[in-house]
Design an enzyme around this catalytic site. Structure first.
Site, PDB file in Angstrom:
ATOM      1  N   HIS A   1       0.820  -1.224   0.000  1.00 19.88           N
ATOM      2  CA  HIS A   1       0.000   0.000   0.000  1.00 19.88           C
ATOM      3  C   HIS A   1       0.852   1.271   0.000  1.00 19.88           C
ATOM      4  O   HIS A   1       0.328   2.361  -0.186  1.00 19.88           O
ATOM      5  CB  HIS A   1      -0.923   0.019   1.212  1.00 19.88           C
ATOM      6  CG  HIS A   1      -1.939  -1.079   1.194  1.00 19.88           C
ATOM      7  ND1 HIS A   1      -2.831  -1.249   0.165  1.00 19.88           N
ATOM      8  CD2 HIS A   1      -2.199  -2.085   2.074  1.00 19.88           C
ATOM      9  CE1 HIS A   1      -3.604  -2.308   0.411  1.00 19.88           C
ATOM     10  NE2 HIS A   1      -3.234  -2.827   1.553  1.00 19.88           N
TER      11      HIS A   1
ATOM     12  N   ASP B   1      -7.850  -5.139   7.481  1.00 23.95           N
ATOM     13  CA  ASP B   1      -8.499  -6.101   6.579  1.00 23.95           C
ATOM     14  C   ASP B   1      -9.234  -7.169   7.373  1.00 23.95           C
ATOM     15  O   ASP B   1     -10.308  -7.616   6.958  1.00 23.95           O
ATOM     16  CB  ASP B   1      -7.455  -6.744   5.655  1.00 23.95           C
ATOM     17  CG  ASP B   1      -7.139  -5.854   4.468  1.00 23.95           C
ATOM     18  OD1 ASP B   1      -8.090  -5.358   3.836  1.00 23.95           O
ATOM     19  OD2 ASP B   1      -5.960  -5.631   4.177  1.00 23.95           O
TER      20      ASP B   1
ATOM     21  N   GLU C   1      -5.165 -11.934   7.634  1.00 27.32           N
ATOM     22  CA  GLU C   1      -5.990 -10.715   7.652  1.00 27.32           C
ATOM     23  C   GLU C   1      -7.346 -10.925   7.002  1.00 27.32           C
ATOM     24  O   GLU C   1      -7.961  -9.963   6.548  1.00 27.32           O
ATOM     25  CB  GLU C   1      -5.225  -9.532   7.037  1.00 27.32           C
ATOM     26  CG  GLU C   1      -4.598  -9.781   5.693  1.00 27.32           C
ATOM     27  CD  GLU C   1      -3.824  -8.578   5.166  1.00 27.32           C
ATOM     28  OE1 GLU C   1      -3.908  -7.475   5.715  1.00 27.32           O
ATOM     29  OE2 GLU C   1      -3.130  -8.753   4.153  1.00 27.32           O
TER      30      GLU C   1
END
Ligand code: 3PY
Ligand code: MG
Length: 268
Positions: free
Chosen positions: A47, A177, A151
């Site tokens: 990310h 997540d 996650e």
């Protein structure tokens, strides 16, 4: 500063390690986190804005700053996991590992035979480790950590299977997540009660399996709580958020002056 002590040894001995999180792809920012005292810094290629080149430079900057070198790869990019290990990652974190098969493929990329099928060519990693090639090869499978991100609900259901994969050193929880899938996409609640409860269960299972447990923490109290749950690698402090907070608070300090001068006539 931690240059000559191996990250894997610290974590396996149960020593908690806090890692700063680098999303901004400027090596000097990662180095500043290291010089600020973070024992480890994770470069985020999922990310964050890092790519392979900024990670190469970032690892050199981290070596200069005396922090352990960790990287997170994009989902399923196991070829990049091998490349990051080659340029000096002491630990690679893989997001969205949901099955034994996912975990096996990831481990295959990070570990040399007979555990995996990593291909030989760790020239930068050898120089950053201050070892000879022979010494590096002997230690690489135990000293280059492969952590699978847990996650999703699917990953939690498959956790026993994932933890049983030979060569997988541990897990790393992504509570955002996790909360998203636990609530069927309803809400982001990384610090909520249900997420915290499941995080506790994940840590217990990892500990029982003799594996390292890591987690992304949003806030200092979560670091404390994670250690109590059995986690040993905790993220705290992401550069993009730290910079945002620092900019806002610096501006706040001059708020009154700023308001006064903005009312001045042009040319002031
Ligand atoms: C998550 O919380 O999902 C993460 O991946 C943390 O970076
Ligand atoms: Mg995540």
């Amino acid at each position: 500063m931690s240059e000559n002590v191996v990250l894997a040894d610290k974590l396996r001995s149960g020593q908690p390690v806090i890692t700063g999180w680098s999303m901004l792809a400027a090596p000097i920012i990662a180095e500043l986190l290291a010089r600020g005292g973070y024992e480890a810094v994770t470069l985020d290629l999922q990310h964050g804005m890092h790519d392979f080149q900024s990670a190469c430079d970032g690892f050199s900057a981290l070596a200069l700053g005396g922090a352990h070198r960790i990287a997170r790869i994009p989902v399923g990019d196991n070829a990049l996991a091998s490349r990051l290990a080659d340029v000096g990652a002491e630990c690679v974190i893989a997001p969205m590992i949901n099955s034994r098969k996912d975990a096996e493929a990831f481990v295959g990329a990070v570990k040399y035979p007979p555990v995996g099928e990593r291909s030989w060519g760790p020239f930068r990693a050898v120089s950053l480790s201050n070892q000879s090639s022979g010494e590096y090869l002997k230690e690489a499978n135990t000293q280059t950590l492969a952590l699978a991100m847990i996650e999703t609900r699917e990953a939690v259901d498959a956790l026993d299977d994932i933890l049983s994969v030979p060569g997988l050193d541990g897990i790393f929880v992504g509570p955002s997540d996790l909360s998203l899938t636990l609530s069927n996409g309803d809400k982001l609640d990384p610090n909520g009660d249900e997420t915290t409860r499941v995080c506790g269960e994940i840590a217990s299972k990892a500990q029982a399996a003799g594996k390292i447990a890591g987690i992304f923490c949003l806030g200092a109290p979560k670091v404390e709580e994670a250690i109590a749950q059995g986690y040993r690698l905790m993220t705290h402090g992401a550069d993009i958020m730290l910079f945002d907070q620092a900019a806002r608070s610096a501006l706040k300090e001059v708020e009154a002056i700023s308001a006064r001068i903005s009312g001045q006539p042009a040319g002031y």
